[in-house]
Write an enzyme that holds these catalytic residues in place. Structure first.
Site, PDB file in Angstrom:
ATOM      1  N   ARG A 289       0.993  -1.174  -0.130  1.00  0.00           N
ATOM      2  CA  ARG A 289       0.050   0.017   0.122  1.00  0.00           C
ATOM      3  C   ARG A 289       0.735   1.373   0.010  1.00  0.00           C
ATOM      4  O   ARG A 289       0.311   2.528  -0.510  1.00  0.00           O
ATOM      5  CB  ARG A 289      -0.787  -0.172   1.432  1.00  0.00           C
ATOM      6  CG  ARG A 289      -2.029   0.927   1.150  1.00  0.00           C
ATOM      7  CD  ARG A 289      -2.926   0.749   2.521  1.00  0.00           C
ATOM      8  NE  ARG A 289      -2.331   0.474   3.501  1.00  0.00           N
ATOM      9  CZ  ARG A 289      -2.856   0.275   4.829  1.00  0.00           C
ATOM     10  NH1 ARG A 289      -4.034   0.452   4.832  1.00  0.00           N
ATOM     11  NH2 ARG A 289      -2.127  -0.031   5.869  1.00  0.00           N
TER      12      ARG A 289
ATOM     13  N   LYS B   8       1.370 -17.795   8.566  1.00  0.00           N
ATOM     14  CA  LYS B   8       0.416 -17.981   9.830  1.00  0.00           C
ATOM     15  C   LYS B   8       0.026 -16.345  10.375  1.00  0.00           C
ATOM     16  O   LYS B   8       0.806 -15.494   9.958  1.00  0.00           O
ATOM     17  CB  LYS B   8       1.103 -18.706  10.979  1.00  0.00           C
ATOM     18  CG  LYS B   8       2.221 -17.872  11.778  1.00  0.00           C
ATOM     19  CD  LYS B   8       2.718 -18.634  12.919  1.00  0.00           C
ATOM     20  CE  LYS B   8       3.596 -17.766  13.837  1.00  0.00           C
ATOM     21  NZ  LYS B   8       3.920 -18.318  15.044  1.00  0.00           N
TER      22      LYS B   8
ATOM     23  N   HIS C 115       3.236 -24.894  15.048  1.00  0.00           N
ATOM     24  CA  HIS C 115       4.629 -25.279  14.932  1.00  0.00           C
ATOM     25  C   HIS C 115       4.770 -26.608  15.588  1.00  0.00           C
ATOM     26  O   HIS C 115       5.342 -27.628  14.978  1.00  0.00           O
ATOM     27  CB  HIS C 115       5.655 -24.420  15.191  1.00  0.00           C
ATOM     28  CG  HIS C 115       5.490 -23.035  14.736  1.00  0.00           C
ATOM     29  ND1 HIS C 115       5.400 -22.925  13.397  1.00  0.00           N
ATOM     30  CD2 HIS C 115       5.524 -21.722  15.048  1.00  0.00           C
ATOM     31  CE1 HIS C 115       5.551 -21.774  12.955  1.00  0.00           C
ATOM     32  NE2 HIS C 115       5.658 -21.098  14.067  1.00  0.00           N
TER      33      HIS C 115
HETATM   34  P1  NAD Z   1       3.884  -5.359   8.515  1.00  0.00           P
HETATM   35  O1  NAD Z   1       2.876  -4.757   9.341  1.00  0.00           O
HETATM   36  O2  NAD Z   1       5.113  -5.201   8.941  1.00  0.00           O
HETATM   37  O3  NAD Z   1       3.813  -5.297   7.045  1.00  0.00           O
HETATM   38  C1  NAD Z   1       2.471  -5.234   6.437  1.00  0.00           C
HETATM   39  C2  NAD Z   1       2.645  -5.094   5.005  1.00  0.00           C
HETATM   40  O4  NAD Z   1       1.368  -5.180   4.365  1.00  0.00           O
HETATM   41  C3  NAD Z   1       3.663  -3.681   4.693  1.00  0.00           C
HETATM   42  O5  NAD Z   1       4.049  -3.826   3.423  1.00  0.00           O
HETATM   43  C4  NAD Z   1       1.918  -2.763   4.043  1.00  0.00           C
HETATM   44  O6  NAD Z   1       2.344  -1.846   3.234  1.00  0.00           O
HETATM   45  C5  NAD Z   1       1.071  -3.969   3.461  1.00  0.00           C
HETATM   46  N1  NAD Z   1      -0.393  -3.659   3.581  1.00  0.00           N
HETATM   47  C6  NAD Z   1      -1.112  -3.200   4.656  1.00  0.00           C
HETATM   48  N2  NAD Z   1      -2.341  -3.034   4.291  1.00  0.00           N
HETATM   49  C7  NAD Z   1      -2.228  -3.151   2.933  1.00  0.00           C
HETATM   50  C8  NAD Z   1      -3.269  -3.109   1.947  1.00  0.00           C
HETATM   51  N3  NAD Z   1      -4.445  -2.640   2.092  1.00  0.00           N
HETATM   52  N4  NAD Z   1      -2.936  -3.141   0.589  1.00  0.00           N
HETATM   53  C9  NAD Z   1      -1.730  -3.577   0.437  1.00  0.00           C
HETATM   54  N5  NAD Z   1      -0.656  -3.783   1.148  1.00  0.00           N
HETATM   55  C10 NAD Z   1      -1.100  -3.456   2.467  1.00  0.00           C
HETATM   56  O7  NAD Z   1       3.618  -7.220   8.849  1.00  0.00           O
HETATM   57  P2  NAD Z   1       4.656  -8.323   8.705  1.00  0.00           P
HETATM   58  O8  NAD Z   1       5.038  -8.482  10.364  1.00  0.00           O
HETATM   59  O9  NAD Z   1       5.615  -8.356   7.674  1.00  0.00           O
HETATM   60  O10 NAD Z   1       3.710  -9.590   8.809  1.00  0.00           O
HETATM   61  C11 NAD Z   1       3.011  -9.859   7.436  1.00  0.00           C
HETATM   62  C12 NAD Z   1       2.228 -11.176   7.805  1.00  0.00           C
HETATM   63  O11 NAD Z   1       3.235 -12.125   8.097  1.00  0.00           O
HETATM   64  C13 NAD Z   1       1.195 -11.434   8.785  1.00  0.00           C
HETATM   65  O12 NAD Z   1       0.057 -12.037   8.477  1.00  0.00           O
HETATM   66  C14 NAD Z   1       1.915 -11.833  10.115  1.00  0.00           C
HETATM   67  O13 NAD Z   1       1.061 -12.273  10.851  1.00  0.00           O
HETATM   68  C15 NAD Z   1       2.995 -13.021   9.384  1.00  0.00           C
HETATM   69  N6  NAD Z   1       4.130 -13.097   9.952  1.00  0.00           N
HETATM   70  C16 NAD Z   1       4.943 -12.234  10.344  1.00  0.00           C
HETATM   71  C17 NAD Z   1       5.994 -12.760  11.159  1.00  0.00           C
HETATM   72  C18 NAD Z   1       7.172 -11.661  11.445  1.00  0.00           C
HETATM   73  O14 NAD Z   1       8.272 -12.081  12.010  1.00  0.00           O
HETATM   74  N7  NAD Z   1       7.096 -10.469  11.015  1.00  0.00           N
HETATM   75  C19 NAD Z   1       6.205 -14.190  11.332  1.00  0.00           C
HETATM   76  C20 NAD Z   1       5.251 -14.910  11.112  1.00  0.00           C
HETATM   77  C21 NAD Z   1       4.248 -14.589  10.400  1.00  0.00           C
END
Ligand code: NAD
Length: 484
Positions: free
Chosen positions: A51, A148, A240
């Site tokens: 976004r 997840k 896990h």
């Molecule tokens: P984050 O909040 O850091 O990033 C979210 C991303 O989504 C950003 O690039 C943002 O621009 C984009 N985004 C948000 N709303 C949007 C929209 N309406 N349209 C398009 N893009 C949009 O989140 P994250 O930590 O990177 O996590 C992403 C996913 O991975 C989540 O489901 C989270 O639960 C999962 N996850 C993350 C981790 C981790 O270590 N960060 C580990 C396991 C799982």
């Protein structure tokens, strides 16, 4: 031993959420490593889609910084990073609106593998799936990768599965559990099913019990409020730890093929017995002189969410009836260590007399740190002085066996993304597996919520609450020490 890197087919990989934390920490540095190893074809492309307002040049700078921050120093080569970045593009899209989708469609190539990584909040999965189809961006061979948490209970997991199934076939959906991408986890299958030594002993007649530990030293810190809505059972056990349990307990699949393996894992989950509350211990870490307690981190002085859980699971089938599987996971424990230990029974009779002591064989499978396996065997203590027995480890650690090539072992995310491009779903969870796992987990959570169960306090950087030790003690067993 020469390492063999087989390049994958040409691909366009779109990372929705390409500017987010997970993409920057894991996905993009992992792809860079696969590029360096020669596994990515020269023409393959990675398209960040999020976004936030960026152009391709800015996105490349974000990724350059991420590689520098999250890769090992010796992996960062300016020239290589520069060539890798040329494969990157950026499109601004809104998952919930129409902006950017035409640009994304125009950018995608025909006749290459197309994969879409949903690295965004699960609430956006359905929107992304719908728009990919509505804009004609995904063909019938396209793959989607989801992260997840896959639901927070059976009802929400079903809903997510249904939302995706409206637009994609199950063979196109890759539900990532990065524990399954670990080298040792796959090696566990190689050791079990590639040798004749272990499988005949792999049952309740010879195995006393199994322990699965995933211990972390970090607390919930800055994401306490988010974590407090889930807890250790939802965050770690349902996915896990249960996946690890399945790989240990499953019957030999007829082939190393995605559905054959996943069918066997599903049977294990369905054979899990319900657990009564005497065999579940939940905990919350206490404050130290300098660090806050779990409840302070969570921002709720009355929180009943667990930062630690230990469970005794029983599997109702011929192979495992009577053999406990002890699972535990928690935050702020004494070391960061993940391990599976298969503790075999004592020999039925000691010819060396009582003074020789009891020496059970233990196969320990270490997931982190220092991935590898060790088999504890009993030998004679060298030297004079009669027959004294000692335990020694037969070390099967990869770093020693593979020498410098151990550095080339891809990390879990890299391996799994390459599996997506290859179209191999073996190490990904199928929708029915996820639902079966929730169907087993939900009543346990409902039961402690109905009893208003309060987690036991445990000292930060300890092994968890005393009750967890007692749970095994009552059965004449003890947890293995948590150590790095
Ligand atoms: P984050 O909040 O850091 O990033 C979210 C991303 O989504 C950003 O690039 C943002 O621009 C984009 N985004 C948000 N709303 C949007 C929209 N309406 N349209 C398009 N893009 C949009 O989140 P994250 O930590 O990177 O996590 C992403 C996913 O991975 C989540 O489901 C989270 O639960 C999962 N996850 C993350 C981790 C981790 O270590 N960060 C580990 C396991 C799982």
């Amino acid at each position: 031993m020469a390492s063999r890197v087989i390049p994958v087919e040409d691909f366009d990989l779109v990372i929705f959420g390409g500017t987010g934390d997970l993409a920057r920490r894991k996905i993009l540095p992992g792809l860079y490593r696969r590029f360096c190893s020669g596994q990515m074809p020269e023409t393959a492309r990675i398209i960040g889609a999020a976004r936030s307002e960026h152009d391709t040049a800015e996105f490349r700078q974000i990724v350059r910084d991420a590689i520098r921050e999250f890769s090992k120093k010796n992996e960062c080569d300016d020239a290589l990073i520069g060539t890798f970045l040329e494969r990157l593009h950026y499109v601004q899209v809104d998952a919930k609106g129409e902006d950017g989708w035409g640009d994304l469609r125009d950018l995608m190539r025909k006749d290459v593998v197309k994969a879409y990584y949903f690295s965004v909040a699960p609430s956006l999965f359905g929107d992304l799936a719908e728009r990919l189809q509505a804009h004609g961006i995904a063909d019938e061979d396209a793959r989607i990768v989801v992260e997840k948490p896959f639901g927070r209970d059976l009802a929400s997991a079903k809903k997510l599965n249904q939302d995706l199934a409206k637009h994609f076939d199950e063979t196109q959906i890759y539900r990532i559990d990065h524990y399954l991408g670990k080298e040792t986890v796959q090696n566990l299958m190689a050791v079990r099913f590639g040798n004749i030594l272990f499988e005949p002993l792999w049952n309740s007649q010879y195995v006393d019990h199994i322990q699965i530990t995933v211990a972390e030293t970090v607390g919930v810190g800055g994401r306490g409020e988010y974590y407090d809505k889930s807890g250790a059972m939802r965050d770690m056990v349902q996915n896990h730890l249960m996946q690890l349990l399945c790989l240990i307990a499953m019957e030999p699949p007829s082939r190393f093929d995605p559905d054959a393996v996943r069918d066997e894992k599903l049977k294990v989950i369905r054979a899990l017995e319900p657990i009564d509350h005497h065999h579940i211990v939940r905990g919350q870490y206490d404050a130290t002189e300098t660090e806050p307690s779990y409840r302070e981190d969570a921002g709720d002085p009355r929180s009943r969410t667990e930062s630690f859980i230990a469970l005794r699971c029983m599997i109702s089938n011929w192979r495992w009836a009577g053999t406990p599987f002890y699972l535990r996971t928690g935050k702020k424990l004494k070391a960061r260590a993940s391990e599976i230990a298969v503790v075999f029974k004592d020999a039925p009779h000691s010819i060396f007399g009582e003074e020789a002591g009891r020496h059970a064989n233990v196969l320990s499978i270490r997931l982190q740190p220092n991935e590898g396996m060790t088999l504890k065997v009993t030998i004679k203590e060298p030297g004079p002085g009669g027959m004294r027995l000692i335990d020694v480890p037969l070390d099967m650690s990869f770093a020693d066996a593979l020498g410098e090539e151990a550095d080339d072992i891809p990390d879990a995310y890299e391996r799994l993304i390459m599996d997506v491009i290859r179209g191999n779903q073996t190490l990904f969870m199928r929708g029915d597996e996820v639902q079966a796992a929730w169907a087993w987990t939900d009543p346990l959570i409902e039961s402690w919520e109905a009893r208003s169960d309060v987690p036991k306090l445990y000292d930060a950087y300890s092994s968890g609450p005393e009750d967890a030790a007692m749970m095994l003690h009552r059965e004449g067993r003890r947890w293995r020490e948590i150590k790095e």
